[in-house]
Design a protein around this motif. Sequence first.
Motif, mmCIF file in Angstrom:
data_model
loop_
_atom_site.group_PDB
_atom_site.id
_atom_site.type_symbol
_atom_site.label_atom_id
_atom_site.label_comp_id
_atom_site.label_asym_id
_atom_site.label_seq_id
_atom_site.Cartn_x
_atom_site.Cartn_y
_atom_site.Cartn_z
ATOM 1 N N ASP A 192 0.787 -1.227 0.000
ATOM 2 C CA ASP A 192 0.000 0.000 0.000
ATOM 3 C C ASP A 192 0.823 1.284 0.000
ATOM 4 N N ILE A 193 2.017 1.269 0.594
ATOM 5 C CA ILE A 193 2.813 2.494 0.597
ATOM 6 C C ILE A 193 3.927 2.453 -0.447
ATOM 7 N N GLY A 194 4.140 1.300 -1.084
ATOM 8 C CA GLY A 194 5.070 1.213 -2.195
ATOM 9 C C GLY A 194 6.500 0.897 -1.801
ATOM 10 N N THR A 195 7.426 1.306 -2.652
ATOM 11 C CA THR A 195 8.861 1.043 -2.491
ATOM 12 C C THR A 195 9.559 2.319 -2.072
ATOM 13 N N TRP A 196 10.463 2.198 -1.065
ATOM 14 C CA TRP A 196 11.161 3.373 -0.557
ATOM 15 C C TRP A 196 12.597 3.023 -0.200
ATOM 16 N N VAL A 197 13.479 3.972 -0.460
ATOM 17 C CA VAL A 197 14.874 3.866 -0.036
ATOM 18 C C VAL A 197 15.003 4.621 1.280
ATOM 19 N N GLN A 198 15.402 3.902 2.327
ATOM 20 C CA GLN A 198 15.482 4.486 3.664
ATOM 21 C C GLN A 198 16.909 4.962 3.912
ATOM 22 N N THR A 199 17.061 6.288 4.059
ATOM 23 C CA THR A 199 18.384 6.855 4.323
ATOM 24 C C THR A 199 18.578 7.200 5.792
ATOM 25 N N ASP A 200 17.483 7.398 6.528
ATOM 26 C CA ASP A 200 17.537 7.775 7.936
ATOM 27 C C ASP A 200 16.459 6.985 8.655
ATOM 28 N N LEU A 201 16.840 6.183 9.651
ATOM 29 C CA LEU A 201 15.891 5.309 10.326
ATOM 30 C C LEU A 201 14.861 6.083 11.135
ATOM 31 N N ALA A 202 15.143 7.334 11.466
ATOM 32 C CA ALA A 202 14.244 8.134 12.298
ATOM 33 C C ALA A 202 13.435 9.139 11.496
ATOM 34 N N THR A 203 13.488 9.055 10.168
ATOM 35 C CA THR A 203 12.791 10.021 9.324
ATOM 36 C C THR A 203 12.001 9.271 8.255
ATOM 37 N N THR A 204 10.777 9.699 8.003
ATOM 38 C CA THR A 204 9.972 9.099 6.943
ATOM 39 C C THR A 204 10.704 9.232 5.610
ATOM 40 N N PRO A 205 10.860 8.153 4.855
ATOM 41 C CA PRO A 205 11.644 8.211 3.619
ATOM 42 C C PRO A 205 10.948 9.041 2.538
ATOM 43 N N THR A 206 11.743 9.558 1.630
ATOM 44 C CA THR A 206 11.222 10.383 0.539
ATOM 45 C C THR A 206 11.674 9.895 -0.829
ATOM 46 N N ARG A 207 12.566 8.917 -0.882
ATOM 47 C CA ARG A 207 13.095 8.444 -2.158
ATOM 48 C C ARG A 207 12.344 7.186 -2.602
ATOM 49 N N GLY A 208 11.403 7.357 -3.496
ATOM 50 C CA GLY A 208 10.647 6.228 -4.007
ATOM 51 C C GLY A 208 10.250 6.455 -5.448
ATOM 52 N N PRO A 209 9.952 5.373 -6.180
ATOM 53 C CA PRO A 209 9.585 5.520 -7.596
ATOM 54 C C PRO A 209 8.212 6.147 -7.799
ATOM 55 N N THR A 210 7.336 6.060 -6.801
ATOM 56 C CA THR A 210 6.022 6.666 -6.893
ATOM 57 C C THR A 210 5.452 6.858 -5.497
ATOM 58 N N SER A 211 4.686 7.931 -5.325
ATOM 59 C CA SER A 211 3.981 8.144 -4.063
ATOM 60 C C SER A 211 2.526 7.719 -4.176
ATOM 61 N N ASP A 212 2.155 7.120 -5.320
ATOM 62 C CA ASP A 212 0.790 6.639 -5.502
ATOM 63 C C ASP A 212 0.507 5.475 -4.567
#
Length: 783
Positions: free
Chosen positions: A471-491
């Motif tokens: 449901d939330i898709g694919t994300w690259v996690q750069t900081d364990l304490a911050t919601t990730p922002t690097r993903g192929p889609t936010s749909d």
Amino acid sequence: MKPTYNVKLVVPTLLAGLLVGMLAGCSGGGDSGAAVSAAPGNRVAMGGPAATSYTSVKWAGGGYVTGLTYHPTTAGLMYARTDIGGAYRWNNSNGSWTPITDGIGFTAGESRYHGVESIGLDPTNDQRVYLVTGMYTKDGGGNPANGRIYASSNRGATWTHYDLPFPVGGNEGGRAIGERLKLDPTNPSTMFYASRTAGLWKSTNSGQTWTQTGLSSTVLTGAQIQAIGAVKGVEQIMFDNSNVGGGATTWIMYAAVAPDYAQVAGLTSTLYKSVNGGFSWTPVSVPSTVSGYYVPHMVRTSDGAYYVVFNKNGGEGAGGPGYLYKFGGVSGNESWTQLSSITTGGGYGGVSVTGTGSTARIALAVTGTWSSAGPVVQLSDNGGGTWREIAGGMVHWGGQFWGWIDDIEIDPANPDHIMHVTGGGVWETWNASSATPSWDFPNNNLEETATLAIVTPPAGAPYKFVNSAGDIGTWVQTDLATTPTRGPTSDWSNGNYADVLWSDPTYIVGSGVNHGTSATLGFWSGNAGSSWSNFATLPAGAAANHSANGSIVTTSRNNVIWAPSNSVPSYTTNNGASWTATNLPAPAAPGWDNGYHLVVDRKNPNKVYAYDSGGAFWGPAGKVYVSTNGGHNFTLSQGSVSANLAPNAFGLTSMVVNPNVEGDIWLTDGDTVYHSTNSGASWTKLNGFASIAGTSMTEKVQGASTIALGKAQTGAPYSAALYVVGTRNGVWGIYQSDDGGATWSRFNDDAHQYGGIGVMAGDWNTYGRIYFSGTGRGLIYTN
């Protein structure tokens, strides 16, 4: 259906395998066909130190909080229930949530009890809390699946549970209805449960035993449940009593009944009244406008008035028309007054009231709202005389605040503090009286995402891992304490699986499915997730098969092998411009989605390994295939045939490779662990891991379902730390070995069980750190 984050939709994919069972070095070598050998591995000694901390990776919300429950007499004490991720208690002192269902009683084989359908609180003792749990009213065979009630006398720190004589559907349609569980406010050892498929039940000993009340004796069969679909059943009850404690029985009460159950049970109304403590019931006439409607919520105020929501359609995000009525409730004054209606778009979900009469504050939730402009939350400060919108179009600090607004609560201690749910978490305002209330997203430590796959990069990479989630898709996690922002889609989408190029981890490949369009996605990034592109084409089988029971791997830039579920894997040498089928056979077809586990030898990427687990416990034995030309052509490992790998579901099996040694492969077949040091030519079976049979296959506890490798302990004799989710000496948990599987020790503890563990990956920067998914609990990492 319009987009909103909703973990519930991913659960059938996530648990397709897990529900069967728990929900749930040398270099090189040819294919010699050698028979399997046995290894010691049965000693439990110096496996490694246990985890000392467990922390949630930050997403915040992500899933469907189906209900919020304030304690009626203790200010600030509140609980949240979720459809697949257990329950939480609000910590008013630091503005965060405490998960209360991670420990004992929520272990492997019991993952379905992480679906919480209702919460009940004792108004006379704020330490006591009750949860009614069970995700689905039917098991995998279509038979009714009874739930459990969990009881705690310390606000959820520890639990005792009792089996219930009726099914529970915490992750089925209408799961925000209620509360279904209600304790008699003057005699809280007496409680009632409004069940979906078996009528209304009563307990006089705090949930230990139950009897069916006189409302209806109809118990739906599995076939009837299947025919109706998501049965709403008896939706809730309400006591006609404002007193707390004293020990006397509350005799007068009302029960709301959904039309789906009423029709089968021969009931003539959607509202019934009892004047003898539930022994017998009489129908109450409802306004003709709402005859045959569902009753998602109703509340009672201290003056004896009831505020009842009626909606034409039942379930989360249900369309209207919807109506709010006030009901006198007192004998001789059982009249109805319409306070509000909505006839287009979304219907009504939750209602909350503080105060009485003409000065009552009423908060009314509009469910099925697919616009930020509203209406989302309607508020009246004059008992329903006039209304204004307080959410749609207002300032919101966070993400999507509209969607499934199926429960709303006014803080009993502060009427300016109002909270409501969506499909993706919780929202609140502290200034509801303002003409323009502001809203924030109080989801600190409430993590209800469902990770389907996780891959960690080599040490020194510019990110921690790639998370493929429902449901939330694919994300690259750069900081364990911050919601990730690097993903192929936010749909609104599923991320099914991904891989990283070991020689250059800035190259990432992955796949998923867009829920809004039902289109399969294949994507890649060449800069560690800062930007993404879709593959120009899809391999055979990818468009039609959306399941996460498959895999994708990369051997070098532009070279990718993709194994969609139920399909022959294909490879590309031009970054997805075209695809060519491998010579692998189609994976076993057990009757549900199955695919290949693919892994690349990180020391020699010309070698790619493919594992077909058999797909189910009734499938064929598992098999491993080996490629020496980058995943284009494969040869069956006769050693894997000789090993006689147990057949099991995709989600109960795994395969990983040691990136430090060529040809060093580990495999879990659901029952035990296998190791190959010669690129799969032969396999050694480790002793000590063994499954525990349950009363049914859904409660079998797997011997070894998931394996991960991570950074080795300094001075360890093996070049990687091993972690296995499985059972040793009858105890399920995560086990660690620092000596290549010769000895093992328990890595987790009984307080950190998470309803079973699905996927897991080791960190290559920090020894002792793993990332793993609990049942609907997002990702957790250890130190």
